[in-house]
Motif scaffolding. Sequence first.
Motif, PDB file in Angstrom:
ATOM      1  N   MET A   1      26.418  64.663 134.090  1.00  0.00           N
ATOM      2  CA  MET A   1      27.253  64.107 133.018  1.00  0.00           C
ATOM      3  C   MET A   1      28.723  64.480 133.224  1.00  0.00           C
ATOM      4  SD  MET A   1      24.916  64.318 129.526  1.00  0.00           S
ATOM      5  CE  MET A   1      24.964  66.087 129.404  1.00  0.00           C
ATOM      6  N   ILE A   2      28.975  65.724 133.623  1.00  0.00           N
ATOM      7  CA  ILE A   2      30.348  66.168 133.869  1.00  0.00           C
ATOM      8  C   ILE A   2      30.950  65.399 135.041  1.00  0.00           C
ATOM      9  CG2 ILE A   2      31.743  68.128 134.665  1.00  0.00           C
ATOM     10  CD1 ILE A   2      29.803  69.919 132.975  1.00  0.00           C
ATOM     11  N   LYS A   3      30.177  65.216 136.099  1.00  0.00           N
ATOM     12  CA  LYS A   3      30.657  64.441 137.255  1.00  0.00           C
ATOM     13  C   LYS A   3      30.954  62.998 136.842  1.00  0.00           C
ATOM     14  CE  LYS A   3      29.481  63.084 142.000  1.00  0.00           C
ATOM     15  NZ  LYS A   3      30.410  61.999 141.934  1.00  0.00           N
ATOM     16  N   PHE A   4      30.073  62.414 136.054  1.00  0.00           N
ATOM     17  CA  PHE A   4      30.267  61.052 135.553  1.00  0.00           C
ATOM     18  C   PHE A   4      31.594  60.955 134.795  1.00  0.00           C
ATOM     19  CE2 PHE A   4      29.837  58.163 131.915  1.00  0.00           C
ATOM     20  CZ  PHE A   4      29.576  56.960 132.555  1.00  0.00           C
ATOM     21  N   LYS A   5      31.824  61.900 133.893  1.00  0.00           N
ATOM     22  CA  LYS A   5      33.060  61.906 133.088  1.00  0.00           C
ATOM     23  C   LYS A   5      34.279  62.066 133.994  1.00  0.00           C
ATOM     24  CE  LYS A   5      35.616  63.074 129.280  1.00  0.00           C
ATOM     25  NZ  LYS A   5      35.536  62.803 127.893  1.00  0.00           N
ATOM     26  N   ASN A   6      34.204  62.998 134.935  1.00  0.00           N
ATOM     27  CA  ASN A   6      35.330  63.229 135.847  1.00  0.00           C
ATOM     28  C   ASN A   6      35.597  62.021 136.732  1.00  0.00           C
ATOM     29  OD1 ASN A   6      35.732  65.786 134.786  1.00  0.00           O
ATOM     30  ND2 ASN A   6      34.541  66.804 136.374  1.00  0.00           N
ATOM     31  N   ASP A   7      34.536  61.382 137.208  1.00  0.00           N
ATOM     32  CA  ASP A   7      34.693  60.194 138.049  1.00  0.00           C
ATOM     33  C   ASP A   7      35.315  59.033 137.275  1.00  0.00           C
ATOM     34  OD1 ASP A   7      33.602  61.589 140.151  1.00  0.00           O
ATOM     35  OD2 ASP A   7      31.655  60.563 140.096  1.00  0.00           O
ATOM     36  N   LYS A   8      34.966  58.904 136.000  1.00  0.00           N
ATOM     37  CA  LYS A   8      35.509  57.825 135.164  1.00  0.00           C
ATOM     38  C   LYS A   8      36.990  58.043 134.874  1.00  0.00           C
ATOM     39  CE  LYS A   8      32.191  54.943 134.302  1.00  0.00           C
ATOM     40  NZ  LYS A   8      32.312  53.546 134.660  1.00  0.00           N
ATOM     41  N   GLY A   9      37.396  59.296 134.756  1.00  0.00           N
ATOM     42  CA  GLY A   9      38.794  59.595 134.448  1.00  0.00           C
ATOM     43  C   GLY A   9      39.096  59.398 132.975  1.00  0.00           C
TER      44      GLY A   9
ATOM     45  N   GLY B   1      40.542  57.936 129.511  1.00  0.00           N
ATOM     46  CA  GLY B   1      40.777  56.633 128.913  1.00  0.00           C
ATOM     47  C   GLY B   1      39.754  55.553 129.233  1.00  0.00           C
ATOM     48  N   TYR B   2      38.611  55.924 129.763  1.00  0.00           N
ATOM     49  CA  TYR B   2      37.604  54.899 130.035  1.00  0.00           C
ATOM     50  C   TYR B   2      36.980  54.428 128.725  1.00  0.00           C
ATOM     51  CZ  TYR B   2      33.897  58.429 129.507  1.00  0.00           C
ATOM     52  OH  TYR B   2      33.047  59.395 129.028  1.00  0.00           O
ATOM     53  N   ASN B   3      36.399  53.252 128.759  1.00  0.00           N
ATOM     54  CA  ASN B   3      35.759  52.691 127.570  1.00  0.00           C
ATOM     55  C   ASN B   3      34.257  52.983 127.642  1.00  0.00           C
ATOM     56  OD1 ASN B   3      34.687  51.211 125.489  1.00  0.00           O
ATOM     57  ND2 ASN B   3      35.471  49.232 126.194  1.00  0.00           N
ATOM     58  N   PRO B   4      33.757  53.881 126.787  1.00  0.00           N
ATOM     59  CA  PRO B   4      32.340  54.229 126.844  1.00  0.00           C
ATOM     60  C   PRO B   4      31.428  53.078 126.412  1.00  0.00           C
ATOM     61  CG  PRO B   4      33.369  55.291 124.968  1.00  0.00           C
ATOM     62  CD  PRO B   4      34.460  54.622 125.744  1.00  0.00           C
ATOM     63  N   TYR B   5      32.019  52.067 125.784  1.00  0.00           N
ATOM     64  CA  TYR B   5      31.212  50.952 125.287  1.00  0.00           C
ATOM     65  C   TYR B   5      31.236  49.747 126.226  1.00  0.00           C
ATOM     66  CZ  TYR B   5      31.060  53.973 121.313  1.00  0.00           C
ATOM     67  OH  TYR B   5      30.868  55.070 120.518  1.00  0.00           O
ATOM     68  N   GLU B   6      31.919  49.896 127.350  1.00  0.00           N
ATOM     69  CA  GLU B   6      31.833  48.866 128.388  1.00  0.00           C
ATOM     70  C   GLU B   6      30.390  48.869 128.873  1.00  0.00           C
ATOM     71  OE1 GLU B   6      31.365  47.441 132.203  1.00  0.00           O
ATOM     72  OE2 GLU B   6      31.759  49.585 132.111  1.00  0.00           O
ATOM     73  N   LYS B   7      29.848  47.706 129.146  1.00  0.00           N
ATOM     74  CA  LYS B   7      28.404  47.530 129.346  1.00  0.00           C
ATOM     75  C   LYS B   7      27.769  48.514 130.334  1.00  0.00           C
ATOM     76  CE  LYS B   7      25.122  43.761 129.648  1.00  0.00           C
ATOM     77  NZ  LYS B   7      24.961  42.326 129.813  1.00  0.00           N
ATOM     78  N   SER B   8      28.277  48.591 131.546  1.00  0.00           N
ATOM     79  CA  SER B   8      27.635  49.457 132.553  1.00  0.00           C
ATOM     80  C   SER B   8      27.834  50.939 132.216  1.00  0.00           C
ATOM     81  CB  SER B   8      28.162  49.148 133.951  1.00  0.00           C
ATOM     82  OG  SER B   8      29.536  49.453 134.052  1.00  0.00           O
TER      83      SER B   8
ATOM     84  N   GLN C   1      25.761  66.526 119.965  1.00  0.00           N
ATOM     85  CA  GLN C   1      26.966  67.310 120.230  1.00  0.00           C
ATOM     86  C   GLN C   1      27.142  67.563 121.724  1.00  0.00           C
ATOM     87  OE1 GLN C   1      26.276  70.873 117.994  1.00  0.00           O
ATOM     88  NE2 GLN C   1      26.786  69.926 116.035  1.00  0.00           N
ATOM     89  N   LEU C   2      26.037  67.749 122.425  1.00  0.00           N
ATOM     90  CA  LEU C   2      26.101  68.053 123.850  1.00  0.00           C
ATOM     91  C   LEU C   2      26.570  66.872 124.685  1.00  0.00           C
ATOM     92  CD1 LEU C   2      22.769  70.067 124.202  1.00  0.00           C
ATOM     93  CD2 LEU C   2      25.096  70.986 124.102  1.00  0.00           C
ATOM     94  N   ILE C   3      26.431  65.684 124.152  1.00  0.00           N
ATOM     95  CA  ILE C   3      26.775  64.483 124.897  1.00  0.00           C
ATOM     96  C   ILE C   3      28.037  63.801 124.356  1.00  0.00           C
ATOM     97  CG2 ILE C   3      25.431  62.746 123.654  1.00  0.00           C
ATOM     98  CD1 ILE C   3      24.265  62.026 126.490  1.00  0.00           C
ATOM     99  N   LEU C   4      28.595  64.337 123.279  1.00  0.00           N
ATOM    100  CA  LEU C   4      29.761  63.744 122.626  1.00  0.00           C
ATOM    101  C   LEU C   4      30.917  63.505 123.592  1.00  0.00           C
ATOM    102  CD1 LEU C   4      31.248  62.910 119.974  1.00  0.00           C
ATOM    103  CD2 LEU C   4      32.006  65.280 119.843  1.00  0.00           C
ATOM    104  N   PHE C   5      31.130  64.423 124.520  1.00  0.00           N
ATOM    105  CA  PHE C   5      32.272  64.303 125.434  1.00  0.00           C
ATOM    106  C   PHE C   5      32.228  63.021 126.272  1.00  0.00           C
ATOM    107  CE2 PHE C   5      29.179  66.354 128.165  1.00  0.00           C
ATOM    108  CZ  PHE C   5      29.444  65.875 129.439  1.00  0.00           C
ATOM    109  N   LEU C   6      31.051  62.414 126.406  1.00  0.00           N
ATOM    110  CA  LEU C   6      30.963  61.153 127.152  1.00  0.00           C
ATOM    111  C   LEU C   6      31.484  59.975 126.339  1.00  0.00           C
ATOM    112  CD1 LEU C   6      27.470  61.563 128.846  1.00  0.00           C
ATOM    113  CD2 LEU C   6      29.735  61.885 129.879  1.00  0.00           C
ATOM    114  N   PHE C   7      31.391  60.067 125.022  1.00  0.00           N
ATOM    115  CA  PHE C   7      31.853  58.990 124.147  1.00  0.00           C
ATOM    116  C   PHE C   7      33.319  59.132 123.756  1.00  0.00           C
ATOM    117  CE2 PHE C   7      27.268  58.596 123.391  1.00  0.00           C
ATOM    118  CZ  PHE C   7      27.124  57.227 123.534  1.00  0.00           C
TER     119      PHE C   7
END
Length: 160
Positions: free
Chosen positions: A28-36, A38-45, A83-89
Amino acid sequence: HLIRDCKYNIKYENSIWSKDLKELFQEMIKFKNDKGKGYNPYEKSTFREIKSFEARMEELFSKPPPDKEAKKLYKSLVGRQEQLILFLFESEVPPTNNDSERGLRNRVIHKKVSGGFRTTRGAQRFDKISSVVETAKKQGRNALDELLYFLRKDQYLLST
């Protein structure tokens, strides 16, 4: 701290549950870092990927692990998966609390070197001044200017 706790459980109990949780956090941390930023968490993929992380976490927390230390970690986290996943949204929420902990570093060093503060009032003043300085740094402001502002404003830093 959670990844560190998982590593401990893996090392001392060979906990499969902790290993799976650690890997999920790292992914999850790698995913967030790779996205950078300002990404849109609600974009389909992106949303689909976040939902897959949620499903994996739900599966991990569907039953307690058998290991003693892993079970303690499970009990402290169960019901807090959102709460553990909030940082992705939330793009502005960091995946770790390292920045917050850095803000406390000066206080911890002072305590180790001098054994603590002589008075509660001294500790409170130190905390107020440190808070202003650390906040100024994070906001890219001049810490001395901010301290002077508060001193002129109403003696905030010196009152208890």
